[in-house]
Design an enzyme around this catalytic site. Structure first.
Site, PDB file in Angstrom:
ATOM      1  CB  SER A 104      -2.468   0.537   0.957  1.00  0.00           C
ATOM      2  OG  SER A 104      -1.879   0.745   1.932  1.00  0.00           O
ATOM      3  CG  HIS A 160       0.899   1.185   7.150  1.00  0.00           C
ATOM      4  ND1 HIS A 160       0.024   1.653   5.926  1.00  0.00           N
ATOM      5  CD2 HIS A 160       1.137  -0.069   6.369  1.00  0.00           C
ATOM      6  CE1 HIS A 160      -0.224   0.749   5.129  1.00  0.00           C
ATOM      7  NE2 HIS A 160       0.593  -0.327   5.550  1.00  0.00           N
ATOM      8  CG  LEU A 196       3.457   4.503   4.924  1.00  0.00           C
ATOM      9  CD1 LEU A 196       4.502   4.985   5.797  1.00  0.00           C
ATOM     10  CD2 LEU A 196       3.211   2.939   5.204  1.00  0.00           C
ATOM     11  CB  ILE A 241      -5.523   1.034  13.057  1.00  0.00           C
ATOM     12  CG1 ILE A 241      -4.261   0.644  13.804  1.00  0.00           C
ATOM     13  CG2 ILE A 241      -6.138   2.275  13.088  1.00  0.00           C
ATOM     14  CD1 ILE A 241      -4.749   0.811  15.369  1.00  0.00           C
ATOM     15  N   GLY A 247       0.704  -6.684  11.227  1.00  0.00           N
ATOM     16  CA  GLY A 247      -0.747  -6.150  11.689  1.00  0.00           C
ATOM     17  C   GLY A 247      -1.714  -7.389  11.652  1.00  0.00           C
ATOM     18  CE  LYS A 302      -7.256  -4.788   6.198  1.00  0.00           C
ATOM     19  NZ  LYS A 302      -6.292  -5.124   4.998  1.00  0.00           N
ATOM     20  CG  ASP A 303      -2.587  -7.740   5.956  1.00  0.00           C
ATOM     21  OD1 ASP A 303      -3.349  -8.302   4.988  1.00  0.00           O
ATOM     22  OD2 ASP A 303      -2.270  -6.907   6.433  1.00  0.00           O
TER      23      ASP A 303
HETATM   24  P1  AMP Z   1       1.166  -3.536   3.729  1.00  0.00           P
HETATM   25  O1  AMP Z   1       1.638  -2.257   3.331  1.00  0.00           O
HETATM   26  O2  AMP Z   1      -0.484  -3.535   3.323  1.00  0.00           O
HETATM   27  O3  AMP Z   1       1.836  -4.715   3.289  1.00  0.00           O
HETATM   28  O4  AMP Z   1       1.085  -3.622   5.248  1.00  0.00           O
HETATM   29  C1  AMP Z   1       2.051  -3.310   6.162  1.00  0.00           C
HETATM   30  C2  AMP Z   1       1.933  -3.899   7.601  1.00  0.00           C
HETATM   31  O5  AMP Z   1       0.817  -3.228   8.149  1.00  0.00           O
HETATM   32  C3  AMP Z   1       1.582  -5.115   7.695  1.00  0.00           C
HETATM   33  O6  AMP Z   1       1.977  -5.767   8.732  1.00  0.00           O
HETATM   34  C4  AMP Z   1      -0.146  -5.219   7.744  1.00  0.00           C
HETATM   35  O7  AMP Z   1      -0.735  -6.372   8.333  1.00  0.00           O
HETATM   36  C5  AMP Z   1      -0.124  -3.995   8.515  1.00  0.00           C
HETATM   37  N1  AMP Z   1      -1.506  -3.270   8.249  1.00  0.00           N
HETATM   38  C6  AMP Z   1      -2.225  -3.018   7.339  1.00  0.00           C
HETATM   39  N2  AMP Z   1      -3.214  -2.396   7.679  1.00  0.00           N
HETATM   40  C7  AMP Z   1      -3.470  -2.209   9.080  1.00  0.00           C
HETATM   41  C8  AMP Z   1      -4.227  -1.840   9.905  1.00  0.00           C
HETATM   42  N3  AMP Z   1      -5.606  -1.469   9.570  1.00  0.00           N
HETATM   43  N4  AMP Z   1      -4.188  -2.114  11.434  1.00  0.00           N
HETATM   44  C9  AMP Z   1      -3.023  -2.609  11.771  1.00  0.00           C
HETATM   45  N5  AMP Z   1      -1.916  -2.785  10.944  1.00  0.00           N
HETATM   46  C10 AMP Z   1      -2.138  -2.966   9.762  1.00  0.00           C
END
Ligand code: AMP
Length: 275
Positions: free
Chosen positions: A181, A32, A28, A171, A142, A144-145
């Site tokens: 990550s 996140h 995280l 962010i 997010g 971002k994705d």
């Molecule tokens: P992940 O652990 O990479 O699967 O991400 C979990 C959630 O966090 C997903 O909804 C991502 O889109 C969001 N997320 C990942 N990076 C960011 C970021 N830089 N800013 C905002 N949300 C993010």
């Protein structure tokens, strides 16, 4: 903060109707945590899951190398005021092999879909399972994705999940690099180069807004990447925000997104800008 490893414990504890849910794969960072904070503001109970979902990794090496930092994650969630964290084993989520598969149509064929076959099927399956387990009123993802947001949106609409989706802004680090990550896997040199991805997106946006055609903008940005040997550009596209299809002409009445995926120092990074 309660930490549960099983579906049963999690479901026995969550009795509130006002649950905000943030699914994650752990490792995280502040991106996140921004989702956790929003879920905390909007709901009585904030639930986070940490599960590195094997079925969404089309590249086995990426799965092995995926950072796992559970202790630090739990400390960050506690500090952010998260109420429940669900940390299942693979066998808890997949007690039996999944035979169902989800095809998201065009979203499977373009951008991430084209470069990561099977990825969105894995995302769709695990998010469906987690929605059934946690039964949130609101779920946070997010931007971002960006394509993942589109996929989840389809999933919720097509399968009539009774919940509201909340999409949150990306962010970034101070130098513009989108938090991810995977960033911890960049060595010092690659980390220094990485903000080029975001600066290219901003340059692309400026070009479009000053009247350069999408085709010419794509040519310029692609050429910029070709001049930077440390990057291997997978795609750069100017797309409609709703459909994620490439556009031939910019229309300031419609939301537009510039989307990018590039390899740098053995790490695959994605980013986008929406305007
Ligand atoms: P992940 O652990 O990479 O699967 O991400 C979990 C959630 O966090 C997903 O909804 C991502 O889109 C969001 N997320 C990942 N990076 C960011 C970021 N830089 N800013 C905002 N949300 C993010």
């Amino acid at each position: 903060m309660k930490i549960f490893n099983t579906v049963l414990e999690t479901q026995n504890y969550i009795k509130s109707n006002s649950v905000g849910f943030v699914p994650t794969m752990g490792a995280l960072h502040a991106g996140h945590i921004s989702l956790i904070k929003q879920a905390k503001i909007d709901n009585e109970l904030c639930v986070c899951s940490i599960f590195v979902n094997p079925t969404q990794f089309n590249n086995p090496e990426d799965l092995i190398k995926y950072p796992r930092t559970l202790e630090a994650d739990i400390a960050k969630l506690e500090e952010a005021g998260c109420d429940v964290v669900f940390v299942p084993d693979v066998s808890e989520i997949y007690p039996t092999p999944v035979s169902l598969s989800i095809n998201f149509g065009r979203l499977e064929e373009i951008l991430e879909g084209a470069f990561r076959p099977g990825h969105f099927n894995g995302v769709g399956i695990v998010v469906s399972k987690l929605f059934h387990i946690v039964k949130p009123e609101k779920a946070y993802f997010g931007l971002k994705d960006l394509q993942q947001c589109a996929v989840i949106n389809r999933l919720v609409k097509d399968l009539s999940f009774d919940l509201e989706l909340v999409f949150c802004d990306t962010i970034r680090e101070d130098d513009g690099l989108a938090m991810s990550s995977r960033n911890v896997r960049l060595d010092a040199e690659a980390r220094k180069a990485a903000p080029f991805i975001n600066s290219s997106l901003r340059k692309g946006k400026d070009l479009i807004l000053s009247g350069t055609s999408p085709k010419e903008t794509k040519r310029i940005i692609t050429e910029d990447f070709a001049a930077r040997a440390e990057f291997d550009l997978e795609y750069f596209e100017i797309v409609d925000f709703e459909t994620l299809e490439s556009i031939e002409m910019y229309d300031n009445e419609r939301k537009t997104a510039l989307v990018i995926a590039a390899h740098l120092g053995g790490v695959r990074l994605i980013d986008n800008v929406v305007f």
